[in-house]
Design an enzyme around this catalytic site. Structure first.
Site, PDB file in Angstrom:
ATOM      1  N   LYS A   1       9.597   3.222 -10.031  1.00  0.00           N
ATOM      2  CA  LYS A   1       8.443   4.049  -9.649  1.00  0.00           C
ATOM      3  C   LYS A   1       8.456   5.405 -10.359  1.00  0.00           C
ATOM      4  O   LYS A   1       7.423   5.910 -10.821  1.00  0.00           O
ATOM      5  CB  LYS A   1       8.457   4.222  -8.129  1.00  0.00           C
ATOM      6  CG  LYS A   1       7.416   5.154  -7.571  1.00  0.00           C
ATOM      7  CD  LYS A   1       6.006   4.627  -7.731  1.00  0.00           C
ATOM      8  CE  LYS A   1       4.993   5.644  -7.208  1.00  0.00           C
ATOM      9  NZ  LYS A   1       3.625   5.278  -7.556  1.00  0.00           N
TER      10      LYS A   1
ATOM     11  N   PRO B   1       5.868  11.540   2.868  1.00  0.00           N
ATOM     12  CA  PRO B   1       5.719  12.260   1.589  1.00  0.00           C
ATOM     13  C   PRO B   1       6.939  12.197   0.661  1.00  0.00           C
ATOM     14  O   PRO B   1       6.789  11.855  -0.511  1.00  0.00           O
ATOM     15  CB  PRO B   1       5.435  13.702   2.031  1.00  0.00           C
ATOM     16  CG  PRO B   1       4.897  13.597   3.425  1.00  0.00           C
ATOM     17  CD  PRO B   1       5.576  12.401   4.027  1.00  0.00           C
TER      18      PRO B   1
ATOM     19  N   LYS C   1       6.375  16.427  -7.331  1.00  0.00           N
ATOM     20  CA  LYS C   1       7.615  15.908  -6.727  1.00  0.00           C
ATOM     21  C   LYS C   1       8.154  14.739  -7.562  1.00  0.00           C
ATOM     22  O   LYS C   1       9.332  14.693  -7.923  1.00  0.00           O
ATOM     23  CB  LYS C   1       7.321  15.433  -5.293  1.00  0.00           C
ATOM     24  CG  LYS C   1       8.465  14.661  -4.652  1.00  0.00           C
ATOM     25  CD  LYS C   1       7.995  13.684  -3.574  1.00  0.00           C
ATOM     26  CE  LYS C   1       7.051  12.638  -4.087  1.00  0.00           C
ATOM     27  NZ  LYS C   1       6.789  11.498  -3.233  1.00  0.00           N
TER      28      LYS C   1
END
Ligand code: NAD
Length: 297
Positions: A171, A66, A246
């Site tokens: 990203k 994660p 996140k």
């Protein structure tokens, strides 16, 4: 044949590992959730007892976890995995984590003679299943060439973004843009429908007009517009809102460090925090539609 250890068999890891098996790579697998490991073992993988067992004899180690803290504790913790990986082994760290965290793991691996690449992906669970992911790679170009056949079994586009951490930087930029597109699409869908437009007709008009974007092409947030999207399945599966929050947090940290101005990303982060407080963190990130109005059941 290159032996692969795969750690982290969640929404993304499981279909990625499946494609490696299909391509004929011998594969050992580990996840904290035994059911995920059992599923892959039923398809030909070796079920490892733990991460240390998984990397025994592996030529390539892939992790798909994660967040930064999971990756750092896997590789660098007291009983960190790097100490169990033979020099010369290739590690492909595919999770989306902080660029600084990726650099930390790169540095520790480099000291042990292990080639590590940060290689986060784009393309969602559908891309993972179809083997059409985009890999954004940070690290040495020679290591990327060694890894290319493995990436090619899981993806279509493989980009060398730059040195250690550069894959994660690319990203973070991409996901900030994705969140902004998702939110903009959701509010426009709600605006049109509230004023009497048919959602399918509106979606198609915008898709083929100047508002067209990846969300309208592949991931419409309005239930029923696209049969296979999470929106049409009660926002289950896909990319969890808590993971998008996140990534937006990582974008804000990155912007703070470079003095960049990212107001749209900031607003997107706060909208995702609202969703998390509403208990929707495990739902797909297209559930942001619910903030603007969603269809009646
Ligand atoms: P997920 O939560 O579905 O999967 C993570 C898996 O890691 C879980 O199965 C969990 O049990 C396992 N895990 C956690 N800690 C572990 C440990 N120490 N050892 C072994 N297994 C461990 O998440 P996901 O959607 O598969 O995403 C994984 C990563 O890929 C995230 O960083 C995410 O941001 C990124 N990503 C996701 C998508 C998407 O569409 N879901 C797309 C691109 C990138």
């Amino acid at each position: 044949m290159t032996r692969i250890a795969f750690i982290g068999l969640g929404h993304m890891g499981l279909p990625m590992a499946r494609n490696l098996l299909k391509a004929g790579f011998p594969l050992s697998a580990h996840d904290l959730v035994p059911e995920a490991v059992a599923q892959l073992a039923g398809e030909g993988a070796r079920a490892a007892n733990d991460a240390h067992d998984a990397v025994q004899d592996a030529d390539v180690v892939i992790s798909m976890l994660p967040a930064s803290r999971h990756v750092e504790s896997l590789y660098l913790g007291d009983d960190g995995l790097l100490a169990y990986i033979a020099p010369g082994t290739l590690v492909l760290e595919c999770s989306t984590i902080a660029p600084d965290s990726a650099k930390k793991v790169h540095q520790a691996a480099g000291k042990l003679g292990i080639d590590l690449l940060d290689a986060p992906v784009s393309g969602g669970t559908a891309g993972a299943a179809a083997g059409t992911l985009t890999f954004m790679v940070g690290g040495a170009a020679e290591a990327l060439e060694k890894a290319r056949p493995v990436f090619q079994a899981m993806g279509k586009n493989i980009f060398h973004a730059g040195p250690a951490g550069a894959g994660q930087l690319a990203k973070v930029c991409n996901n900030q843009l994705l969140a902004v597109q998702m939110i903009g699409t959701a509010e426009s869908m709600a605006l049109g429908v509230a004023n009497g437009l048919d959602p399918r007709v509106l979606a198609e008009i915008m898709r083929q007009s100047s508002g067209g974007n990846w969300v309208l092409e592949r991931y419409n947030p309005w239930p029923g517009v696209m049969e296979t999207t999470p929106a049409s399945h009660d926002y289950e599966g896909g990319f969890m809102s808590e993971l998008m929050a996140k990534d937006l947090g990582l974008a804000q940290e990155t912007a703070l460090a470079s003095g960049s101005s990212t107001p749209m990303g900031g607003l997107a982060l706060h909208l995702y925090r609202v969703l998390l407080r509403q208990g929707l963190g495990k739902k797909d990130f297209s559930v942001v539609q619910s903030l603007f109005g969603a269809p009646e059941e």
